[in-house]
Every structure is written in structure tokens, then in C-alpha cells.
Scaffold this active site. Structure first.
Site, PDB file in Angstrom:
ATOM      1  N   MET A 281       0.841  -1.175   0.000  1.00 29.93           N
ATOM      2  CA  MET A 281       0.000   0.000   0.000  1.00 29.93           C
ATOM      3  C   MET A 281       0.890   1.243   0.000  1.00 29.93           C
ATOM      4  O   MET A 281       1.210   1.794   1.041  1.00 29.93           O
ATOM      5  CB  MET A 281      -0.899  -0.036   1.232  1.00 29.93           C
ATOM      6  CG  MET A 281      -1.817   1.110   1.327  1.00 29.93           C
ATOM      7  SD  MET A 281      -3.117   1.067   2.595  1.00 29.93           S
ATOM      8  CE  MET A 281      -2.845  -0.374   3.555  1.00 29.93           C
ATOM      9  N   PRO A 282       1.332   1.698  -1.174  1.00 31.25           N
ATOM     10  CA  PRO A 282       2.214   2.858  -1.256  1.00 31.25           C
ATOM     11  C   PRO A 282       1.507   4.164  -0.883  1.00 31.25           C
ATOM     12  O   PRO A 282       0.345   4.372  -1.222  1.00 31.25           O
ATOM     13  CB  PRO A 282       2.626   2.894  -2.729  1.00 31.25           C
ATOM     14  CG  PRO A 282       2.275   1.568  -3.288  1.00 31.25           C
ATOM     15  CD  PRO A 282       1.149   1.060  -2.466  1.00 31.25           C
ATOM     16  N   PHE A 283       2.260   5.019  -0.187  1.00 35.90           N
ATOM     17  CA  PHE A 283       1.814   6.369   0.135  1.00 35.90           C
ATOM     18  C   PHE A 283       2.796   7.343  -0.505  1.00 35.90           C
ATOM     19  O   PHE A 283       4.002   7.205  -0.341  1.00 35.90           O
ATOM     20  CB  PHE A 283       1.798   6.607   1.650  1.00 35.90           C
ATOM     21  CG  PHE A 283       0.664   5.926   2.356  1.00 35.90           C
ATOM     22  CD1 PHE A 283      -0.474   6.631   2.702  1.00 35.90           C
ATOM     23  CD2 PHE A 283       0.742   4.575   2.675  1.00 35.90           C
ATOM     24  CE1 PHE A 283      -1.523   6.008   3.356  1.00 35.90           C
ATOM     25  CE2 PHE A 283      -0.300   3.939   3.329  1.00 35.90           C
ATOM     26  CZ  PHE A 283      -1.433   4.654   3.669  1.00 35.90           C
TER      27      PHE A 283
END
EC number: 5.3.2.-
Length: 61
Positions: free
Chosen positions: A1-3
Site C-alpha cells: 500500500m504505497p503512500f
């Protein structure tokens, strides 16, 4: 889950910010092989009075 967090000075239009979120999502999805629905893009818009370079606020330039 990239931010992905992007900080920038005020003054961009809503259309520019919308395009930025879309295009950053595309690049991250492609490079990290991540589903687009898992990519979070956070835009942090700063007032020119709250940011300075070289001892001078951007609002004073």
C-alpha cells in the site's frame, strides 16, 4: 500500500491537483506493480507565508 506525499506552494488549480493525483498514481502503479486502488496520494499545499528559502518567505518575494 504505497503512500506518496507531495508538498507544494499554494496557487495550483483544482484541475492541476486532480491531474497530479491521477498521473502520480499511474507512475507508481506501473513502477511498483501495485493496484491503483491501493495507492494513496497526499497533497500538502503550503501558504506562501508559511514557507521560506534563504531566510525569506515566499510571500515576500
Amino acid at each position: 500500500m504505497p503512500f506518496v506525499t507531495i508538498q507544494f506552494l499554494e496557487g495550483r488549480t483544482d484541475d492541476q491537483k486532480k491531474a497530479l493525483v491521477s498521473e502520480v498514481t499511474e507512475v507508481v502503479a506501473k513502477n511498483l506493480k501495485a493496484p491503483k486502488e491501493n495507492i494513496h496520494v497526499i497533497l500538502e499545499e503550503m501558504k506562501k507565508t508559511d514557507y521560506g528559502v534563504g531566510g525569506v518567505r515566499k510571500s515576500d518575494i
